[in-house]
Structure formats: C-alpha cells, structure tokens
Write an enzyme that holds these catalytic residues in place. Sequence first.
Site, mmCIF file in Angstrom:
data_model
loop_
_atom_site.group_PDB
_atom_site.id
_atom_site.type_symbol
_atom_site.label_atom_id
_atom_site.label_comp_id
_atom_site.label_asym_id
_atom_site.label_seq_id
_atom_site.Cartn_x
_atom_site.Cartn_y
_atom_site.Cartn_z
ATOM 1 C CB CYS A 36 66.288 86.733 30.110
ATOM 2 S SG CYS A 36 66.263 85.508 28.780
ATOM 3 C CG HIS A 57 67.972 83.690 33.641
ATOM 4 N ND1 HIS A 57 66.750 84.299 33.849
ATOM 5 C CD2 HIS A 57 67.940 83.205 32.376
ATOM 6 C CE1 HIS A 57 66.007 84.181 32.762
ATOM 7 N NE2 HIS A 57 66.704 83.528 31.849
ATOM 8 C CD GLU A 96 66.815 85.112 37.353
ATOM 9 O OE1 GLU A 96 65.931 84.904 36.504
ATOM 10 O OE2 GLU A 96 67.806 85.833 37.133
#
Length: 189
Positions: free
Chosen positions: A79, A166, A168
């Site tokens: 990001c 993202h 994660e």
Amino acid sequence: MMIVIMDNGGQYVHRIWRTLRYLGVETKIIPNTTPLEEIKAMNPKGIIFSGGPSLENTGNCEKVLEHYDEFNVPILGICLGHQLIAKFFGGKVGRGEKAEYSLVEIEIIDEDEIFKGLPKRLKVWESHMDEVKELPPKFKILARSETCPIEAMKHEELPIYGVQFHPEVAHTEKGEEILRNFAKLCGEL
C-alpha cells in the site's frame, strides 16, 4: 535471520507479522525511524514497508532504498510502501479515481516470483486514497485492476516489489501465499 517490517503506522501491520509467524518465519516489527545501522545489525533476509497514512511519515524507508546495495535483500512495499517505492524510483503517485476501501478484483499479468502458482484473477482488499499513477523507470507491472492500472510492480533487475493491496488481510484471496512467496524469495522458507 529474519524479515523486518518497517512500521509506517498502518492499521494492518500486526497482521503482516502474524501471517509470517504463522508460516514459521521469524519476523520483527520495527519503527520506521530505526537507524540504518541498527537495521543492518539485525541482518535481515528481507524487508517489508508497511502501509500507513502518509508518504511524509515513512521515516527511514527511503534511506533503506538509497543504501540498497548495503542490504541487498528482497523488499516488499505494501500500500503506502508500494507508493513510496514508486516515488523513490521516479514514478508518480496521486489520488485514485475514487478512494478504495473494498474488495477489488486484480488481474495478474506477470506472475514473477511473488504470484507464482496463483490464479490469474484474485479478489484483494484495498484501503487507500492514493495510488501509483505512473510506473517508475526500470519497473514492470505485475498486476492491474479496472480502477487501478498498477496494482503490483517489480524492479526489472532487483528483488524490489510493490503491491497496492493488502495481502495480510483475511479478505484477500491467496494473501498468505503471496507472503509465503516473498518469504521464499528471502530464503526464509
């Protein structure tokens, strides 16, 4: 022997750490203001620049790129980290067509190492206002979406990657595999 996450104040930093730990990778979160000498002393096998609120508050991330030859390890920008890498290498960052806080479908156009073995289309979690508008010289696009032409990129000669989304976050399809592929690049799996 670990992957270091430079914390740019993003809300998902601990999820990066948790995912890598779950994969069995030793991982440490450090403030982005950590001096270069201290980072070098940790002897990281890879570095991740986390997301965060502002390009003006990325601490020593840029210095790591300036002194890349002293580290010579894979780097992944997530990001804001992706935008920081683009800007550092001469790309352009600006406001996206609309702020993205949702699932977006990306198309992988070059799997490289980071998307190895993954489907060509993935739904990923985005949370950003800005995006990379113009690819830096010596970078190639790895993935795009209808709303963002540069969802993922890689330096043509160095193992430096950026992803706008993202990996994660649980909503991202195959996010764990993306981080696993990065850890493999670092020789940690």
